[in-house]
Design a protein around this motif. Structure first.
Motif, mmCIF file in Angstrom:
data_model
loop_
_atom_site.group_PDB
_atom_site.id
_atom_site.type_symbol
_atom_site.label_atom_id
_atom_site.label_comp_id
_atom_site.label_asym_id
_atom_site.label_seq_id
_atom_site.Cartn_x
_atom_site.Cartn_y
_atom_site.Cartn_z
ATOM 1 N N ILE A 115 0.836 -1.203 0.000
ATOM 2 C CA ILE A 115 0.000 0.000 0.000
ATOM 3 C C ILE A 115 0.871 1.254 0.000
ATOM 4 C CG2 ILE A 115 -1.629 1.351 1.383
ATOM 5 C CD1 ILE A 115 -2.897 -1.304 2.256
ATOM 6 N N ASP A 116 1.911 1.244 0.791
ATOM 7 C CA ASP A 116 2.796 2.407 0.865
ATOM 8 C C ASP A 116 3.612 2.580 -0.416
ATOM 9 O OD1 ASP A 116 1.837 2.986 3.387
ATOM 10 O OD2 ASP A 116 3.491 1.986 4.426
ATOM 11 N N LYS A 117 4.036 1.476 -1.004
ATOM 12 C CA LYS A 117 4.766 1.560 -2.269
ATOM 13 C C LYS A 117 3.861 2.113 -3.367
ATOM 14 C CE LYS A 117 8.341 0.654 -2.998
ATOM 15 N NZ LYS A 117 9.561 1.495 -3.105
ATOM 16 N N ALA A 118 2.616 1.682 -3.374
ATOM 17 C CA ALA A 118 1.657 2.221 -4.344
ATOM 18 C C ALA A 118 1.540 3.729 -4.183
ATOM 19 C CB ALA A 118 0.296 1.546 -4.168
ATOM 20 N N ASN A 119 1.448 4.171 -2.947
ATOM 21 C CA ASN A 119 1.320 5.603 -2.681
ATOM 22 C C ASN A 119 2.541 6.370 -3.185
ATOM 23 O OD1 ASN A 119 -0.247 7.774 -1.518
ATOM 24 N ND2 ASN A 119 1.314 7.885 0.078
ATOM 25 N N GLU A 120 3.726 5.809 -2.973
ATOM 26 C CA GLU A 120 4.954 6.441 -3.470
ATOM 27 C C GLU A 120 4.909 6.628 -4.981
ATOM 28 O OE1 GLU A 120 8.488 4.342 -2.391
ATOM 29 O OE2 GLU A 120 7.900 4.147 -0.285
ATOM 30 N N LEU A 121 4.261 5.709 -5.665
ATOM 31 C CA LEU A 121 4.203 5.720 -7.119
ATOM 32 C C LEU A 121 2.986 6.451 -7.659
ATOM 33 C CD1 LEU A 121 5.303 2.008 -7.599
ATOM 34 C CD2 LEU A 121 6.641 4.034 -8.229
ATOM 35 N N ARG A 166 -3.815 6.165 5.825
ATOM 36 C CA ARG A 166 -3.360 6.078 4.437
ATOM 37 C C ARG A 166 -4.333 6.885 3.572
ATOM 38 N NH1 ARG A 166 -0.524 2.564 7.580
ATOM 39 N NH2 ARG A 166 1.108 1.445 6.459
ATOM 40 N N THR A 167 -3.797 7.724 2.722
ATOM 41 C CA THR A 167 -4.666 8.593 1.905
ATOM 42 C C THR A 167 -4.991 7.994 0.547
ATOM 43 O OG1 THR A 167 -2.741 9.754 0.991
ATOM 44 C CG2 THR A 167 -3.728 10.651 3.008
ATOM 45 N N ASN A 168 -4.544 6.773 0.287
ATOM 46 C CA ASN A 168 -4.700 6.204 -1.050
ATOM 47 C C ASN A 168 -5.577 4.952 -1.074
ATOM 48 O OD1 ASN A 168 -2.693 4.672 0.316
ATOM 49 N ND2 ASN A 168 -1.767 4.017 -1.615
ATOM 50 N N ILE A 169 -6.562 4.891 -0.179
ATOM 51 C CA ILE A 169 -7.409 3.696 -0.090
ATOM 52 C C ILE A 169 -8.879 4.041 -0.297
ATOM 53 C CG2 ILE A 169 -8.284 1.884 1.440
ATOM 54 C CD1 ILE A 169 -5.545 1.747 2.720
ATOM 55 N N ILE A 170 -9.539 3.260 -1.158
ATOM 56 C CA ILE A 170 -10.994 3.203 -1.250
ATOM 57 C C ILE A 170 -11.391 1.791 -0.849
ATOM 58 C CG2 ILE A 170 -12.965 3.213 -2.824
ATOM 59 C CD1 ILE A 170 -11.648 5.487 -4.338
ATOM 60 N N TRP A 171 -12.436 1.672 -0.036
ATOM 61 C CA TRP A 171 -12.797 0.398 0.573
ATOM 62 C C TRP A 171 -13.856 -0.329 -0.248
ATOM 63 C CZ3 TRP A 171 -10.077 -1.378 4.696
ATOM 64 C CH2 TRP A 171 -9.225 -0.458 5.308
ATOM 65 N N VAL A 172 -13.620 -1.620 -0.473
ATOM 66 C CA VAL A 172 -14.523 -2.429 -1.291
ATOM 67 C C VAL A 172 -14.938 -3.669 -0.504
ATOM 68 C CG1 VAL A 172 -14.870 -3.586 -3.501
ATOM 69 C CG2 VAL A 172 -13.279 -1.634 -3.347
ATOM 70 N N MET A 173 -16.198 -3.709 -0.090
ATOM 71 C CA MET A 173 -16.730 -4.912 0.544
ATOM 72 C C MET A 173 -17.009 -5.953 -0.538
ATOM 73 S SD MET A 173 -16.740 -3.790 3.655
ATOM 74 C CE MET A 173 -15.391 -2.730 3.128
#
Length: 454
Positions: A115-121, A166-173
């Motif tokens: 998740i953090d690596k995704a945010n970096e990118l 984390r500012t780069n998450i959308i939640w999917v049930m």
């Protein structure tokens, strides 16, 4: 001194609120914003990302998708492919004793890294806390069923609390399973969503949706009126030329208004209708048709998927439904490199005032394989012709006395001039080529706006 400290503390609290509200729904309820700006959802279904890739592989995958223009990666914490019994690349299982109330810290540190690596990118994560077979087992899942109303809420709260900053998450049930009639399925998903909302710190601290199997109404069939449910998600499946536009339109017109997206349209390199022997496998054209029709019918973005990539197919793992290409190489399949053109088109014109409008064209009810789909903003029009068929455009529906137009190729981003004309009456347009695989978009602008030609 006290006043200065109070100001610093107040600013820190305000900053935390801003972080927690990174994603919001637009004022007109049609689009998603990130930090107040339109967010173009360009998704990839990397369902097994956390489960099957090590950190080096995940970094390679994410880097490739970032360069290709993707903006959000859809991935699952408790994965489908026996994801609670088969360990990740580091030998870690997600739960202790398969108990959702006892997460394994070592496993989730790997999730943290990705998740953090995704945010970096510059990438976001559409995070599924679990795949649906953890609620009930069917022919696609490997179970076991471990979630009930009580532990689903506990787990939902725990995972949301872990990632609430984390500012780069959308939640999917959800996770590819529809709630069954006469069971506790809906209650379990509602409980998990309630736990996520509580873990985030309230309904205004994040966006939530639900990923279903193919159906007519998407996840709205069960959850449209729930307070936690922020936008509708479809799966339109893996058969060619599904009438995705009808499903998107139905959701678009539903009250109360909520944004809509197709979270799993037809995949590239997938057995058509799960039967490669009789139907062959899908190609880039199949994918383009689905995603352009989705967006032009009213979806706020689109998701790409690949049969080889969702399962991270490699020599090391058991394959599902006959993938053909190892995931490292499948990253460069044609449609994966073509999604950037639709993203570029969407971003080239004002986003928030764009609406679907089939009244723009006289040929507005053709079947999916030859469909002509129209959408417009206040001062521009996009028309997608699946097979390059000619069509008649109704002018005078956007601003301006004069219009300029050009053709845009979804295959390679090529642009061809389509002339200038008065913004009144009707006009017939014939794409530069026609036939199988010859899809084109007509772009018509209010001449005074001087928009770029991409």
């Amino acid at each position: 001194m006290k006043k200065i400290l109070f100001t610093i503390v107040s600013f820190a609290v305000f900053a935390q609120v801003l972080v927690a509200q990174s994603f919001t729904v637009s004022a007109n309820k049609r689009y998603i914003l990130k930090e107040g700006k339109p967010f173009v959802w360009v998704g990839d279904t990397a369902w097994e990302l956390f489960h099957r890739l090590d950190r080096e592989e995940a970094t390679f995958y994410l880097g490739k998708r970032a360069v290709q223009g993707f903006t959000i990666i859809q991935a699952v914490a408790l994965a489908e492919m026996d994801g609670i019994n088969k360990p990740n690349a580091y030998g870690e299982k997600p739960l202790i004793d398969n108990d959702p109330t006892k997460p394994n810290e070592a496993y989730f540190k790997h999730v943290d890294f990705i998740i953090d690596k995704a945010n970096e990118l510059g990438l976001n994560i559409g995070l599924l806390p679990t795949w649906g077979d953890k609620v009930f087992k069917d022919k696609w899942g490997t179970g076991p069923e471990i979630l009930d109303e009580k532990n689903a809420k506990i787990y939902g709260k725990w995972i949301a609390n872990r990632y609430k900053n984390r500012t780069n998450i959308i939640w999917v049930m959800g996770g590819d399973r529809n709630p069954r009639i006469g069971t506790s399925d809906e209650a379990i998903w509602n409980a998990m969503a309630a736990g996520v909302v509580e873990g985030l710190g309230g309904n205004d601290k994040g966006l939530l949706t639900f990923h279903p199997q193919p159906n007519k109404e998407g996840s709205s069939e069960w959850f449209h009126d729930e307070a936690w449910f922020d936008f509708n998600m479809f799966q339109t499946g893996h058969c060619r030329d599904a009438a995705v536009f009808d499903r998107i339109q139905g959701s678009y017109e539903r009250i109360p208004i909520k944004p809509v997206i197709d979270g799993e349209p037809i995949y590239e390199d997938h057995p058509v209708c799960f039967n490669a022997n009789e139907n062959g496998t899908t190609n880039a054209y199949d994918v383009r048709k689905a995603i352009y029709l989705d967006v032009f019918a009213g979806a706020f973005g689109f998701t790409y998927g690949c049969h080889d990539i969702w399962q991270m197919y490699s020599p090391k793992i058991e394959a599902v439904n006959g993938p053909k290409t190892y995931w490292h190489f499948a990253l460069d399949l044609p449609a994966a490199k073509q999604v950037k053109y639709l993203k570029k088109l969407i971003e080239s014109r004002p986003i928030l005032d764009r609406i679907p409008d089939q009244s723009l064209i006289l040929e507005n009810n053709l079947m999916a394989y030859e469909r002509i789909q129209a959408t417009r903003g206040n001062d521009y029009v996009f028309v997608y012709s699946v097979m390059g068929k000619s069509f008649t455009l109704q002018l005078g529906k956007i601003s301006g006395q004069q219009c300029s137009a050009f053709w845009f190729s979804p295959r390679n981003g090529e642009v061809k001039d389509a002339g200038k004309f008065e913004n009144k009456g009707t006009k017939v347009f014939t794409p530069p080529s026609s036939g199988y695989g010859q899809d084109w978009v007509l772009v018509v602008d209010d001449e005074q706006k001087k928009y770029a030609r991409l």
